[in-house]
Structure formats: C-alpha cells, structure tokens
Write a protein that holds these residues in place. Structure first.
Motif, short mmCIF file in Angstrom:
data_model
loop_
_atom_site.label_atom_id
_atom_site.label_comp_id
_atom_site.label_asym_id
_atom_site.label_seq_id
_atom_site.Cartn_x
_atom_site.Cartn_y
_atom_site.Cartn_z
N LYS A 142 0.99 -1.27 0.00
CA LYS A 142 -0.02 -0.05 -0.24
C LYS A 142 0.87 1.19 0.18
CE LYS A 142 -3.69 2.23 2.34
NZ LYS A 142 -4.55 2.10 3.44
N SER A 143 1.84 1.44 0.77
CA SER A 143 2.69 2.38 0.99
C SER A 143 3.66 2.75 -0.31
CB SER A 143 3.71 2.13 2.19
OG SER A 143 4.77 3.18 2.11
N LEU A 144 4.24 1.41 -0.97
CA LEU A 144 4.93 1.72 -2.23
C LEU A 144 3.95 2.14 -3.28
CD1 LEU A 144 7.06 -1.50 -1.85
CD2 LEU A 144 8.00 0.90 -1.75
N LEU A 145 2.83 1.52 -3.32
CA LEU A 145 1.98 1.98 -4.54
C LEU A 145 1.32 3.45 -4.40
CD1 LEU A 145 0.44 0.21 -6.77
CD2 LEU A 145 -1.52 -0.04 -5.17
N SER A 146 1.09 3.63 -3.28
CA SER A 146 0.82 5.25 -2.78
C SER A 146 2.04 6.08 -3.49
CB SER A 146 0.20 5.39 -1.53
OG SER A 146 0.12 6.75 -1.02
N HIS A 147 3.05 5.67 -3.18
CA HIS A 147 4.20 6.43 -3.24
C HIS A 147 4.31 6.69 -4.98
CE1 HIS A 147 8.22 8.44 -2.93
NE2 HIS A 147 8.42 7.55 -4.15
N HIS A 148 4.38 5.64 -5.56
CA HIS A 148 4.28 5.48 -7.02
C HIS A 148 3.16 6.34 -7.73
CE1 HIS A 148 7.59 2.87 -7.52
NE2 HIS A 148 7.07 1.93 -6.97
N LEU A 149 1.92 6.27 -7.24
CA LEU A 149 0.83 6.77 -7.98
C LEU A 149 0.99 8.61 -7.57
CD1 LEU A 149 -1.96 4.32 -6.90
CD2 LEU A 149 -1.18 4.87 -9.08
N LYS A 150 1.34 8.47 -6.12
CA LYS A 150 1.42 10.06 -5.74
C LYS A 150 2.51 10.93 -6.87
CE LYS A 150 2.64 13.08 -1.90
NZ LYS A 150 3.07 13.06 -0.45
N ASN A 151 3.29 10.29 -7.23
CA ASN A 151 4.45 10.97 -8.14
C ASN A 151 4.12 10.60 -9.64
OD1 ASN A 151 6.54 11.93 -6.27
ND2 ASN A 151 6.44 10.05 -5.30
N ARG A 152 3.04 10.08 -9.93
CA ARG A 152 2.48 9.95 -11.28
C ARG A 152 3.32 8.62 -11.95
NH1 ARG A 152 0.63 15.92 -13.38
NH2 ARG A 152 -0.98 16.31 -11.75
N ARG A 153 3.95 7.94 -11.35
CA ARG A 153 4.61 6.73 -12.07
C ARG A 153 3.59 5.54 -12.10
NH1 ARG A 153 9.19 8.85 -8.57
NH2 ARG A 153 8.98 7.14 -7.28
N LEU A 154 2.82 5.68 -13.29
CA LEU A 154 1.68 4.84 -13.21
C LEU A 154 2.06 3.32 -13.61
CD1 LEU A 154 -1.06 7.12 -14.67
CD2 LEU A 154 -0.70 6.50 -12.22
N ASP A 155 3.02 3.55 -14.58
CA ASP A 155 3.71 2.33 -15.24
C ASP A 155 4.24 1.37 -14.12
OD1 ASP A 155 2.74 2.59 -17.80
OD2 ASP A 155 4.26 3.50 -18.55
N GLU A 156 5.02 2.10 -13.26
CA GLU A 156 5.91 1.52 -12.34
C GLU A 156 4.90 0.99 -11.36
OE1 GLU A 156 9.14 3.49 -10.60
OE2 GLU A 156 9.18 4.70 -12.20
N ALA A 157 3.71 1.50 -10.93
CA ALA A 157 2.63 1.02 -9.97
C ALA A 157 2.14 0.02 -10.54
CB ALA A 157 1.68 2.44 -9.67
N ARG A 158 1.99 -0.23 -11.69
CA ARG A 158 1.03 -1.30 -12.32
C ARG A 158 1.97 -2.63 -12.29
NH1 ARG A 158 -3.66 -2.64 -15.19
NH2 ARG A 158 -3.60 -4.94 -15.10
N VAL A 159 3.40 -2.29 -12.54
CA VAL A 159 4.11 -3.39 -12.54
C VAL A 159 4.20 -4.11 -10.80
CG1 VAL A 159 6.76 -4.25 -12.24
CG2 VAL A 159 5.80 -2.60 -14.24
N LEU A 160 4.33 -2.89 -9.76
CA LEU A 160 4.11 -3.52 -8.53
C LEU A 160 2.81 -4.44 -8.33
CD1 LEU A 160 5.24 -3.55 -5.55
CD2 LEU A 160 4.12 -1.20 -5.43
N PHE A 161 1.70 -3.64 -8.77
CA PHE A 161 0.25 -4.27 -8.46
C PHE A 161 0.21 -5.39 -9.03
CE2 PHE A 161 -3.99 -5.07 -9.98
CZ PHE A 161 -4.70 -4.66 -8.62
N ASP A 162 0.78 -5.86 -10.11
CA ASP A 162 0.68 -7.23 -10.95
C ASP A 162 1.47 -8.19 -9.84
OD1 ASP A 162 -0.88 -6.25 -12.93
OD2 ASP A 162 0.80 -5.73 -14.31
N GLN A 163 2.46 -7.81 -9.18
CA GLN A 163 3.22 -8.72 -8.22
C GLN A 163 2.57 -9.01 -7.00
OE1 GLN A 163 6.92 -6.77 -7.47
NE2 GLN A 163 7.64 -6.55 -9.33
#
Length: 570
Positions: free
Chosen positions: A13-34
């Motif tokens: 949750k913390s990592l995903l929030s950090h990526h989304l907050k900084n608009r790193r959507l593709d990185e967020a999706r890679v993390l989400f898929d894991q």
C-alpha cells in the motif's frame, strides 16, 4: 512457511501510494501485478490513480475486472469519469451502483452542474427525489461549495429533518463559508429538537469554534462529545486538539491527544504542529520520536511542524538535520519547507547561509521564501540583505504590503527617515495599503477588537485608566520604553505614548478589567508582537499575577511572572 522476500500488504500500500502520488503509473502497475491477491483497497488505489491521470480506459478495464467492488470503489470510479470529462459514463456507472450514499449523490449532482446541466435541482423536485435525504445532503453541499448558502438553506427547510447527516451538511456548509456563528446556531438547534450529533457534526461545530477562537463554546461542544462517548474518537479528538491549540490551551490539547485510542497521521501532525506554534521545541521533538516508534510515517505537514519548532526554539543544528533527512526524498520538499528552513537559519543570524540556500534551490523561490529572509534581515538589522530580498519580492509580488512595511521599519529603526519616506511614497503610488495592526479578546462568545490608540470601545475610559496605573507600576520595576519600536520621526514623549497604546496592550487591559482575578487572559494579534510590548507584557503578567497568552502572526507567547515561554526568541 513465510516468504520473507514478499512485502507485506501495508508495504504494498505504501509503495503503491508513493508511485501513484508521483504519477509513476507504469511502475505502479508493475508492482500491482506482483501482488498475489490484491484486496479491494489496493485495486481502488490503482483505479483511482489511472482516472486521476487521464487514463480512463485503463481505469475502467481494471474496475470491471475487479471481483469485489465496495461503495468507495464505485464512488471513485464515478468521480474519475467526471474528472476525465465523461459525464455519460459517470451516469451509467451511477445507475449500475448496487447501493449509493451521500458521496455518490453529491458527486453526481456536482457532475451535472459542472457540465452545465443547471436544471438538475428542478428535475429532482419534479420527480419527487428532493425528499430523499441523500439528495438533500448533496444539494446542500453543492450550494455551499458554490457559496450559495441561501439556496442551501432553502433545500434544508423544504422539510423537517431528523437525520443528523442533513443537519451536518448545513453546519459544514456554513463553516466552509466562514459563517461560523450560523454554523453553531444550527448545531444548537439540532440538539434542541433532539437530533444527536455524530462525529462529523461535532467536528464541523468544533471547526467553527476554531474559526471564532471561541474556547468556551469549544469546551461546551467537547462536553457534548463526552456525553455521547466520542471524546476518544480519532476524528473528534483530532479536531479537539486543533481547537484547543489554536485557542491557546496547550495543556488540554496534549491531554486530548493522550486519550485518543487509535492515533492516525492527522493526530500526530496536529499535536506536533500545535506544540511548534506554542514554542515547545523539546516536546515537538519528543513527540516526533514517539511517532516514529509507533511506526507512523511522517509526511509534508510533519516536516513543516518540525522545522517550525526548530525555528521558534533556535534549534539550528536540529533544523539542518531534519532538512537534510527529508530532502532525501525530493518529492517531500516543497516551497513552504524552504521558507521554513530560511526562517530557521535567518532567526539564528545565518543570513548568508539562508540566502545561499535560496539561490541553490532546485525550484524557483516564490515571494514567501524571500519574505522569510527579509523578516530575518529586519530582525538582525541587516539592510544589505534586506534590500536584495525586497527586490526579489517586488519583482514577484509588487503589491506585497508586508515587504514594504518590513523594509520601512528597518530603515526607521536605523533613523534613515528619507528612505522611510521613499518607501511610503512608493506604497502610496502603487496603491499598496498597510495592514492595520489589531488585537482582540473573545469573551462570552463576543470578540472585542482594538487598534493602536483605539478609544472607540465602550470601556475605553476604564481601559486607559488601568493602562496609566500599569504604566506607573512598570516604571517602578525599571521599565523604559524601547523607542526603536516607535517607527515615526516624532518627539520622545510622542514615541513613548504611541508604544503605551499599542493594540495588544489595550486588549490585555480589557481582559484584565473584564475577567475574574487569577484567570488566564488570551489575546490574538494579526501582526508580530513588537519587542517593546513583549518586554512590557512580561512585567504586566508579574504585576497582576496572571498568565497572559498572546498569539501573534507566527506563534503563541505564554507570559508568566516576568518571563515568556519564547525565552525572548521569536
């Protein structure tokens, strides 16, 4: 067997929030898929992140693939469609929702009005939906957001409501429009007809007490919260902390914080910022240490509170350490933090280091950052740095009255009356109006405000009689007016008289003659308390045997028995 290489759900949750907050959507999706089995909260975060950044197609695709959708997720998706400009899809989703709450209706009604469907209220009335309490709440909230409180009241008075949510919407609406007296009247009417307040209505009413700086009324609402068993609720508790701190009662604010059952980031930030405003640097740092031990991650507000505490307590090295620590995350440091750090350095006399920090900023400094340097230059009588800072301010914000006043006052204290005249002439030519210094006391729900030399108050005769008596007592204790704070080129006697009748002294004396012996007097001031008044108030507190609390534009001063909590550093 536990897989220690796999992050826990809170970590995801913390990592995903950090990526989304900084608009790193593709990185967020890679993390989400894991994530082995993402729960509804993580899915909602991802869907909302897509929608907020304009990727509505990705958001909808993930939304429809979700096996479980709660009402929060539905509401987020509806709002996402509206944010992306797709009203039709938002309406389709709204119609498909298995259940709706006040957020659902408010979002949809606001969406119709946002897209110019201004007959929506009339349509709701035609089909008879205006009696639905969710729709009433939505309309009240919408009109309040549009600053149309008359229309909000009309919706409210269409029928007699027994639902606390409808009452809360009106209380909140009044508060958000700075009509705090009206908000508290509605709160009182709600209780009179037997509608019990909930967390939200208590919180909104307490926010209005903050707006009025009405401590007595805040205490009454606090008592109502205790009777309802909500005094340890985190939302009510957080608002109580802010209310007590803003009204000058730090001890009750700390007591409330201690009794909150499950503290969240807002709880910690409220107490940290509050203690910083009261100049309790040691307490602020202690609380921050406890926050870290409680495994609550600090945020931008925490950072501001820590730097503010360092500034008001002269903790230069601590301030440097905090700034270095938080600067490791570039997204954490905002312009307000640079302004705070400039203030930390400037108050400690490190003007060159402060100016160097501004010049080395990775983002362009705004006028508030330069204003912090100008204020410090005024404090340390450094005209060269002040003039450079003022030039930057006037380039960025030509009508910044505070910059004109600080520079003029600096020239006045150096007896450079020609420069004072030049600055005042420039102000007049530019149409810049100096903010009048005023101080006020709130007693029995009424605010009594004073300007310097004010004789318009009904108790003026008694106030000036008491001031003259205090003047004699001050001289007996060796007090001599500091004329460098009389910022006009006039005779000595006139300077001393002007200092004696500053607004904060009038407000304090009114408090003395209007309250019982031994009680605390709390005065609010819109500008920084002057050095001469600061010296005088310390002695006045000793003479009358009372605690005098003065909140100026930057902090609280607690005067007791000839001393001030700021240690003469403010």
């Amino acid at each position: 067997m536990v897989n220690h290489t796999q992050p826990s759900t809170p970590s995801y949750k913390s990592l995903l929030s950090h990526h989304l907050k900084n608009r790193r959507l593709d990185e967020a999706r890679v993390l989400f898929d894991q994530i082995p089995v993402p729960d509804v909260t993580l899915c909602t975060m991802m869907v909302t992140g897509y929608a907020r950044n304009g990727r509505l197609g990705d958001a909808l695709e993930m939304f429809y693939e979700m096996p479980v959708k709660d009402i929060v997720c539905w509401n987020s998706m509806v709002k996402g469609c509206l944010d992306c400009g797709d009203l039709d899809m938002a309406r389709k989703l709204f119609d498909e929702m298995p259940e709706r709450n006040v957020v659902s209706w408010t979002t949809m009604v606001s969406g119709f009005l946002q897209f110019g469907r201004v007959e929506i209220h009339g349509q709701i009335v035609k089909v008879g939906y205006h009696f639905d309490e969710f729709i009433s709440v939505s309309l009240i909230t919408f009109y309040a957001n549009c600053k149309q409180m008359e229309n909000a009241c009309k919706v409210f008075h269409d029928r007699m409501h027994k639902n606390v949510v409808v009452w809360t919407a009106l209380i909140t609406g009044y508060g958000s429009n700075c009509k705090h007296e009206d908000a508290l009247k509605v709160f009182g009417d709600m209780i009179k007809i037997g509608v019990l307040p909930n967390q939200s209505s208590l919180t909104s009413a307490l926010n209005s007490c903050c707006g009025l700086e009405a401590l007595d009324r805040g205490k009454e609402i606090h008592s109502a919260g205790i009777k309802l068993g909500l005094e340890t609720d985190v939302f009510v508790g957080n608002t109580l902390i802010v209310m007590y701190m803003k009204c000058g009662n730090i001890s009750d604010g700390i007591a409330i914080f201690k009794h909150i059952d499950e503290k969240n980031i807002v709880s910690w930030n409220s107490i940290i910022v509050g203690c910083a405003q009261h100049g309790c640097g040691f307490w602020t740092l202690t609380l921050f240490s406890r926050m870290i031990r409680a495994r609550v991650d600090p945020d931008e507000i925490t950072f501001t509170g820590l730097l503010s505490a360092c500034s008001h307590s002269g903790m230069l090295q601590k301030g440097r350490c905090f700034f270095k620590y938080f600067s490791q995350d570039k997204s954490m440091v905002k312009l307000e933090h640079y302004a705070c750090m400039v203030d930390v350095l400037g108050r400690c006399g490190k003007l060159e280091e402060a100016e160097e920090l501004i010049n080395d900023m990775p983002i362009k400094a705004n006028y508030t950052v330069w204003l912090a340097l100008l204020s410090a230059s005024r404090m340390h009588s450094n005209i060269d740095v002040a003039e450079r800072a003022a030039k930057h301010i006037f380039d960025l914000e030509p009508h910044c009255s505070a910059a004109y006043v600080l520079l003029s006052n600096l020239y006045a204290s150096a007896n450079r009356w020609g420069d004072v005249s030049r600055i005042r002439g420039k102000m007049k030519h530019s149409g810049v109006v100096k903010q009048a210094g005023s101080s006020w006391v709130t007693l029995m729900g009424l605010r009594h405000e004073f300007l310097s030399g004010d004789r318009s108050h009904p108790f003026s005769e008694k106030i000036y009689e008491k001031l003259d008596w205090l003047g004699g007592k001050l001289k007996e204790l060796g007090y001599v007016p500091d004329q460098k704070f009389a910022l006009h080129d006039v005779e000595v006697e006139q300077k001393e008289e002007a200092l004696s009748y500053h607004s904060e002294r009038l407000a304090i004396v009114f408090g003395l003659i209007s309250t019982v012996e031994g009680s605390t007097i709390t005065v609010m001031k819109n500008l920084r308390v002057c050095g001469d008044c600061h010296s005088a108030i310390k002695l006045i507190a000793k003479i009358v045997g009372r605690e005098i609390i003065v909140r100026d534009s930057s902090r609280f001063h607690h005067f007791r028995n000839g001393n001030c909590s700021c240690g003469d550093y403010w």
